[in-house]
Design a protein around this motif. Structure first.
Motif, mmCIF file in Angstrom:
data_model
loop_
_atom_site.group_PDB
_atom_site.id
_atom_site.type_symbol
_atom_site.label_atom_id
_atom_site.label_comp_id
_atom_site.label_asym_id
_atom_site.label_seq_id
_atom_site.Cartn_x
_atom_site.Cartn_y
_atom_site.Cartn_z
ATOM 1 N N CYS A 42 5.702 55.773 46.575
ATOM 2 C CA CYS A 42 6.178 55.367 45.251
ATOM 3 C C CYS A 42 7.463 54.571 45.446
ATOM 4 O O CYS A 42 8.169 54.746 46.432
ATOM 5 N N THR A 44 10.150 55.040 44.018
ATOM 6 C CA THR A 44 11.259 55.999 44.097
ATOM 7 C C THR A 44 11.528 56.400 45.553
ATOM 8 O O THR A 44 12.678 56.599 45.953
ATOM 9 N N HIS A 64 6.168 62.313 47.367
ATOM 10 C CA HIS A 64 5.976 63.217 46.231
ATOM 11 C C HIS A 64 4.665 62.973 45.494
ATOM 12 O O HIS A 64 4.568 63.247 44.290
ATOM 13 N N CYS A 148 1.968 60.402 40.835
ATOM 14 C CA CYS A 148 3.243 59.966 40.243
ATOM 15 C C CYS A 148 3.020 58.642 39.543
ATOM 16 O O CYS A 148 3.236 58.516 38.349
HETATM 17 ZN ZN LIG Z 1 7.191 58.508 42.118
#
Ligand SMILES: [Zn+2]
Ligand SMILES: [Zn+2]
Length: 329
Positions: A42, A44, A64, A148
């Motif tokens: 991701c 992030t 994640h 996610c």
């Molecule tokens: Zn994420």
């Protein structure tokens, strides 16, 4: 086990993640031990690895969007061998004012997978048993990006207040946007996609976008809602310029470079709204996974072995793959 560890956050070109051999995580009461089958990447993760989000623990294992089998800490609901997903929200305190009012995404003491605790760029991972999700009938690679990119993309549609049949703009077209588009189509929305990269535009068109354009092109109609995915405040202002009166922008980004100055009278007045999207709730996850199953959502994915995790993150940064990158340890 083998794991990708972040020693010092730095530019992805410096290969900040190092593959090391470490002991497997020790089972803890209330947690399940998972053998990781896949873990999607991701944006992030990139912000964590490059230090745009402040480092919280030394020697962190990021990641994640975990698909894994329960191999320890099994319960009646989660027997050994159950395949589950883990997402960014790894836990909450359950007792702060936000948790008590159904807004656990804003919890005052949250646990974030792959940030405040170790994540899934490894062969094994621990996860709180009450924060894992049984997965729909997708293979490992296709389930991982839902966890996610998919869930938070779906939450963005909720935050923007999308209603059936509306005109919705997607600004940027990475992993999250390409999962939101089929959901919007299933709601009979017209979808307008502004993004850099000819292959991203082709993918958007093939998924049923009404219009696709470059990152500087304005959609030909005024939009009811817009979701921005790029970590860029310029994109937010461009999206604002495309909105009808009373329209809403949801910013699907945990970090923006900045928000540039803009003309309030022309761009925001008229009860337009700018909202941010923060984290997710377990009900977002359950609702989205159910919709994904119903509409047969099939993410476009590129697999990378664990030892190429830096390359996978670089591909996200450069927008050089379509859809999602997935690590297979
Ligand atoms: Zn994420
Ligand atoms: Zn809380």
């Amino acid at each position: 086990m083998k794991a990708a560890i972040l020693k010092v956050p730095q530019n992805i070109a410096q290969l900040p993640l190092e593959i090391v051999d470490i002991a497997n995580p020790e089972p803890i009461a209330g947690y399940v031990l998972l053998r990781v089958r896949a873990c999607s990447v991701c944006r992030t993760d990139l912000h964590i690895v490059e230090g745009e989000m402040p480092p919280i623990r030394a020697g962190l294992i990021p990641g994640h969007q975990i698909v894994g089998d329960v191999v320890g800490g099994a319960t009646a609901e989660l027997p050994l061998g159950t395949r589950v997903g883990v997402s960014w929200l790894g836990g909450t305190d359950g007792r702060c004012p936000y948790c008590e009012h159904g807004r656990e995404n804003l919890c005052d003491s949250p646990t974030f997978t792959g940030y405040t605790v170790n994540g899934g760029f490894a062969e094994y991972a621990l996860a709180r048993a009450d924060f894992v999700f049984p997965l729909p009938n997708l293979d490992d690679l296709q389930a991982a990006p839902l966890l996610c990119a998919g869930i938070i993309g779906y939450r963005s549609l909720r935050v923007a207040g999308v209603e059936k049949g509306e005109r919705v703009g997607l600004f940027g077209f990475g992993a999250s946007a390409h999962l939101a588009l089929p959901v919007l189509r299933s709601w009979k929305c017209e979808v307008f996609v502004s993004t850099r990269g000819a292959s991203h535009r082709q993918l958007a068109a093939s998924l049923g976008a009404t219009w696709v354009g470059g990152e500087r092109d304005r959609p030909p109609v005024a939009l009811d809602r817009a979701i921005t995915f790029a970590p860029s405040g310029d994109v937010v202002v461009a999206a604002l310029a495309s909105l009808r009166k009373g329209g809403v922008i949801a910013i699907n980004a945990i970090h923006l470079d900045r928000i540039p100055e803009f003309d309030y009278d022309r761009l925001l007045w008229g009860e337009r709204q700018i909202r941010s999207v923060a984290n997710m709730t377990r009900s977002d996850a359950r609702d989205f996974l159910q919709i994904a199953n119903q509409i047969g959502l099939r993410p476009k994915v590129t697999a990378f072995p664990l030892h190429q995790v830096n390359e996978a993150l670089r591909a996200i940064k450069n927008d050089s793959i379509d859809g999602a990158a997935v690590i297979v340890p």
